[in-house]
Motif scaffolding. Structure first.
Motif, short mmCIF file in Angstrom:
data_model
loop_
_atom_site.label_atom_id
_atom_site.label_comp_id
_atom_site.label_asym_id
_atom_site.label_seq_id
_atom_site.Cartn_x
_atom_site.Cartn_y
_atom_site.Cartn_z
N UNK A 1 0.82 -1.17 0.15
CA UNK A 1 0.41 0.27 0.21
C UNK A 1 1.07 1.59 -0.09
N UNK A 2 1.85 0.84 0.88
CA UNK A 2 3.04 2.50 0.89
C UNK A 2 3.48 3.33 -0.35
N UNK B 1 1.49 9.76 -5.15
CA UNK B 1 1.33 10.63 -4.31
C UNK B 1 -0.42 11.24 -3.85
N UNK B 2 -0.56 9.83 -3.21
CA UNK B 2 -2.44 9.33 -2.61
C UNK B 2 -2.05 9.05 -0.82
N UNK B 3 -3.30 9.35 -1.03
CA UNK B 3 -3.49 8.87 0.76
C UNK B 3 -3.71 7.42 1.35
N UNK B 4 -3.27 7.37 1.80
CA UNK B 4 -3.68 5.64 2.24
C UNK B 4 -4.40 4.86 2.08
N UNK B 5 -5.38 5.52 2.51
CA UNK B 5 -7.15 4.94 2.41
C UNK B 5 -7.23 4.58 0.60
N UNK B 6 -6.58 5.17 0.01
CA UNK B 6 -6.94 5.32 -1.56
C UNK B 6 -6.41 4.46 -2.11
N UNK B 7 -5.20 4.14 -1.02
CA UNK B 7 -3.88 3.63 -2.34
C UNK B 7 -5.01 1.58 -1.76
N UNK B 8 -5.42 1.68 -0.10
CA UNK B 8 -5.37 0.41 0.14
C UNK B 8 -6.71 0.18 -0.93
N UNK B 9 -7.97 0.90 -1.15
CA UNK B 9 -8.60 0.71 -2.37
C UNK B 9 -8.03 -0.12 -3.31
N UNK B 10 -6.91 0.55 -4.07
CA UNK B 10 -7.08 0.44 -5.66
C UNK B 10 -6.00 -1.04 -5.19
N UNK C 1 -7.80 10.21 -7.02
CA UNK C 1 -7.46 11.42 -7.05
C UNK C 1 -6.37 11.27 -6.49
N UNK C 2 -5.52 12.38 -6.76
CA UNK C 2 -4.38 12.62 -5.80
C UNK C 2 -4.21 13.41 -4.44
N UNK C 3 -3.38 13.49 -4.26
CA UNK C 3 -3.45 14.78 -2.54
C UNK C 3 -3.22 15.55 -3.82
#
Length: 637
Positions: free
Chosen positions: A249-250, A257-266, A280-282
């Motif tokens: 996820x990290x 350049x996205x937040x952790x929750x968005x990366x987790x969903x991806x 969408x990125x930060x």
């Protein structure tokens, strides 16, 4: 529905809390409802509760949702301590023993106790200051036994100068248990059962009959991956690697350049969708990425995850297992099964994801938990049934109450280990030896054997292996040291039958009732030159422990009459061998000077047989004896 008849289990994880409610129906565990809630903040780190109030807030949501679904009031709960907080310590312990006494189970158990206590001390020394806390020993496995530094499959019945063992011990910090109980107290529930997450998972993922095989169970969570290994019918080791789903996820967070929750969903979408993923990125920039692009980005992290898991399996198992089962949310990571199979040189079908379909005697009536993340919470509930509501065993040792974590079959040695009982106080020590000089030679007379420890369980004689149940009362009276060696001059004189002589002690003539003291110098002078017959001195009271040869020599007092060396013809593995050293007597261990058998490179457990029966290294050999020596490697998979 009666709340007293249901089993409520909580899997309190790093990222989320999973709750299930079920009942035992027709010898099957039927899951009635399940609920999952994620923590709002990082209140759990690597399985350890850091913010009790926040974890309790998440747990109460799960509890209330399940109560609403089933229209009941939940009162009791089964929980588990995370395997990722276990500490594993491997070491070798050695113990010198009396060569004249046969090794029994009590002596072997005391060796194991000493090893576990040494592991606890070493673990405490290695911990950082913020980690120092009391630890439970929740399990241990013997990798090898040693007799006189040679690998043996069993020590019982042998004799030797020393015994040893390679021990793999697993420990759980008290603070983990305390913090879990604090969370449960906050939400108004009573803990009915506490187990370890790896034990819970194995209880449903790898049934007892499969544990004869060498298997690895890997629970891939958010922060860490927990490993449990089975062999010969039992769980033999636990391990943990601080790498899991979060690392992947990290990677996405940093790349896009996205937040952790968005990366987790991806990351989660990769296993459920083949379409392009929009996010969408930060900064506010919209991205459209293909599945293949995302897989390429995270592949190095997946390769690393597979590598560290496999390296840890090989470290604790010594080789590739027969098969690997993956559970936990992270087990569904793309290509992970293939990478693990390649690293361990296993066929792809030998690395499998375990989900609810693989569970025996479990029936699901909800689709809330379908994947491999269902294994641990179901295991916690099933383990609660197996433990029959006992998370700790409460016993007393010499009237002092203690609690033992009920994670396995417990016996008296576990209780003594927990209170720090010195294993050296289990067996009576020899009294002080008497050392003196006789005609220029140093002599040693052993003291008497002391009295072994007296152990009772509920006022009845017991042993270290006696099993425990809650409420048991253990009493142990430490061993006593034997009386010191004592020898009078008249007793020494009695060994000179039919010989004329005079005796001096430290240059002086003394009374025959004189008691010989430490360091005395005794001289005998033959007074009748015509007397040429010399009687040999041979008594069990005298002990010569400098080396193996000393134990087989015959000693004289005035003069030692040298005997000619003996030649001995025997058979070793059906081949004739002639023993022709400068000895009057040979023992089993001498044979290795005459045959090509490399003891320094064990290929299993050494098997020694003398005329068809199990033998010890110190067994005396006779002409015509039939010896068998070979490695037993049937358990060296």
């Amino acid at each position: 529905m009666d709340a007293n008849n249901v089993i409520f289990a909580l899997d309190i994880g790093t990222r989320s809390i999973i709750g299930i409610v079920g009942v035992l129906e027709n010898n099957k565990f039927k899951v009635l409802a399940a609920d999952v809630n994620e923590h709002n903040s990082r209140s759990m780190i690597d399985g350890q509760v850091h913010d009790i109030e926040q974890v309790a807030a998440t747990a109460i949501k799960v509890k209330k949702n399940l109560e609403t679904k089933l229209n009941i009031k939940l009162k009791k709960v089964a929980i588990a301590a995370a395997g990722r907080v276990l500490k594993t310590k491997q070491l070798k312990i050695d113990m010198k023993i009396d060569m004249d006494k046969e090794i029994d189970r009590e002596l072997v158990k005391s060796l194991e106790m000493e090893g576990i206590q040494l592991a606890q001390r070493q673990l405490h020394e290695e911990l950082d200051e913020h980690e120092k806390t009391p630890y439970y020993c929740v399990g241990y496995d013997i990798i090898n036994y040693y007799l006189n530094n040679y690998v043996m499959s069993s020590l019982v019945g042998h004799k030797g100068k020393s015994i040893g063992a390679d021990i793999l011990a697993t420990f759980l910090p008290h603070t983990v248990v305390d913090s879990l109980y604090a969370v449960i107290e906050r939400i108004g529930l009573e803990v009915v059962s506490l187990t370890l997450e790896p034990i819970a998972a194995i209880n449903v993922a790898i049934p007892q009959d499969l544990r004869l095989l060498n298997l690895a169970l890997v629970d891939i969570g958010a922060g860490t991956s927990d490993i449990a290994l089975t062999k010969n019918g039992s769980v033999v080791a636990y391990a943990m690697v601080p790498v899991a789903g979060d690392e992947i996820t990290e990677i996405l967070c940093q790349h896009y350049l996205i937040d952790f929750n968005t990366a987790e969903k991806i990351k989660t979408s990769l296993s459920t969708s083949n379409n392009d993923i929009t996010f969408t990125d930060i900064i506010g920039i919209k991205h459209v990425a293909s599945i293949e692009e995302i897989k390429t980005i995270i592949r190095p992290a997946i390769i690393n995850l597979a590598s560290v898991i496999c390296d840890k399996i090989l470290k604790y198992n010594g080789k590739s297992p027969n098969a690997v089962f993956l559970i936990g949310g992270g087990s569904q990571i793309n290509e992970l099964t293939e990478l693990i199979a390649n690293h361990l040189h296993l066929p792809l079908e030998r690395v499998a994801i375990r989900d609810k379909r693989a569970l025996q005697n479990v029936r699901m009536t909800t689709k809330k938990l379908d994947g491999p993340d269902a294994i641990t919470p179901i295991g916690i509930a099933v383990t609660s049934l197996l433990q029959q509501g006992q998370d700790f065993l409460s016993v007393t040792v010499n009237d002092k109450p203690i609690q033992l974590l009920n994670s396995r079959k417990l016996n008296i040695s576990d209780a003594l280990t927990l209170i720090g009982f010195n294993p050296g106080d289990l067996f009576g020590k020899l009294g002080n030896s008497l050392h003196f000089q006789l005609n220029g030679e140093q002599k040693t007379l052993k003291g008497k054997y002391g009295k072994s420890a007296e152990i009772t369980l509920n006022d009845k004689p017991a042993s270290l292996e006696s099993p425990l149940k809650s409420g048991d009362s253990i009493h142990i009276k430490p061993a006593e040291k034997g009386e010191p060696a004592k020898l009078t001059l008249i007793e020494l004189i009695e060994y000179y039958a039919d010989t004329n002589y005079s005796i001096t002690v430290n240059g002086n003539v003394v009374d025959n009732n004189y008691v010989i003291r430490q360091g005395d110098v005794i001289e005998t002078i033959q007074s009748s030159p015509e007397e040429v017959e010399i009687d040999q001195f041979e008594t069990e009271d005298f002990d010569y422990e400098d080396n193996m040869e000393d134990m087989t020599e015959e000693h004289v007092i005035v003069n030692k009459v040298p005997l000619p060396p003996v030649e001995l013809e025997i058979s070793v593995n059906d081949e004739t061998v002639m023993l022709n050293g400068n000895k009057q007597q040979y023992i089993f261990v001498d044979i290795f000077d005459y045959i090509d058998f490399d003891l320094s490179k064990p290929k299993g457990a050494i098997v020694l047989k003398l005329n068809g029966r199990p033998a010890a290294f110190t067994d005396i050999l006779k002409k015509g004896d039939q010896l068998e020596i070979y490695w037993d490697n049937q358990n060296m998979e």
